[in-house]
Write an enzyme that holds these catalytic residues in place. Sequence first.
Site, PDB file in Angstrom:
ATOM      1  CE  LYS A 198      -3.087   2.743   2.914  1.00  0.00           C
ATOM      2  NZ  LYS A 198      -3.868   2.843   4.163  1.00  0.00           N
ATOM      3  CD  GLU A 256      -4.801   8.530  10.965  1.00  0.00           C
ATOM      4  OE1 GLU A 256      -4.011   7.589  11.020  1.00  0.00           O
ATOM      5  OE2 GLU A 256      -5.136   9.090   9.893  1.00  0.00           O
TER       6      GLU A 256
END
Length: 445
Positions: free
Chosen positions: A204, A254
Amino acid sequence: MEPLRGDGTTVGETTVVARGCRLDDAPVRAVLETDARPRFFWAAGTESIAARGSAATVTADGQSRFDDVRTALEALFDDCSVPDSLPSIARPRAFGGFAFHNGTHEGEDSPWDGFPSAAFFLPEIQVTRRDDDAWLTAIATGPEAATEAETLLGEWRDRLATDTEREPGTPPGISHRKRTPTQDGWREQVSAAIASVDCGDLQKVVLAQSLRVALETDLSVPDVMARLSRTYPDCYRFMLSPEAGGTFFGATPERLVSVRGRTVRTEALAGSTGRGDTPAEDEWLAAELLDSEKDRHEQKLVADAIRDQLEPFASTVRIGDRTVRRLATVQHLRTSITAELDDDEHVLSLVEALHPTPAVGGLPPDAALRTIRETEAFDRGWYAAPIGWVDAAGNGTFAVGIRSAVATEQKTTLFAGAGIVADSDPDREWDEVQLKYRPILDELE
């Protein structure tokens, strides 16, 4: 007071004295709307903090920047005199953060002038509110620190007693936009990243875009923060104006890490979809996100990597159930993660271990970071990097600086990214990035 160097050594006298008092109210704009720099704002949950002026500054660069900052801050706090009567909410904290990469790309067009690879400051004035409790803290350094701290405390107590919060003004408006890369360039970048995943070089990688906008009138970042606090009360709202340069601000969903004693809290946030126009459509999109093999795979990569990064420090690591985190314009997959440490650890040790998470970097980390450097045509600066606070006990909280922008009076650069895995679609990822611009863009248009 001369600044502290990032190698932990001290320049000049470093005796630090803090004094504090309770406030009836905590009007943060009076702290932020001053000429004194640096300035910092932080709001999370029921706590908000505004700080300005520098009693001491720590900066660092190079591979050891996390260690150097930690060493310098520990030395600074060891020399700090704080009355026993001052509660934890009012005790001095150091505020700051780090650049995403070690070092930044120099260039005349970079919006990151004035932002070192790492920078923290102990403020002269700190106003903190938690629930209905509000405190003013004044901090001074040097041989006359006790007298100076008492004088600062008195001056600001009187000033805040006569100041009230005002309603934020209207957004400045946008006259011009420039995207980097273009949509065609983005398709090429994503296709190249997918090819690297297919051949096994990557699992990723998170690729980002920048959106530079020219504003019709001067920007008031305190106004933006007030509006973001209303729209995104469950996010970490932050603002940092360093000694010189622009202002970095945002409302990020986050958390990178929070350390209190030996308890560590963090989360895996990855996978995105939009919000529906009706409650039924909203639920349908959330269910589709939870069922998406691509998004569940991307989010699991993040959760597994965070667990692996915490295990060397922890006696236990607990991963919660996968849920949907709903924000005003977007929904994410979220998994809470809690760990109990084997020994006492400074929050910056955990920051170093976790940054960058696969949610903003990728896997394997070195290959992903190399791909980001080679692919992105702009400097990330402090975007997607740790920003937050640390106290004398080594406790603290750091968020990931996403849903963010860096601004001067009439120019603002926004940043947003998307996680690229094997079955990513370039056009869908482009649309996802546009959604992630909305929190800041809505406050400028």
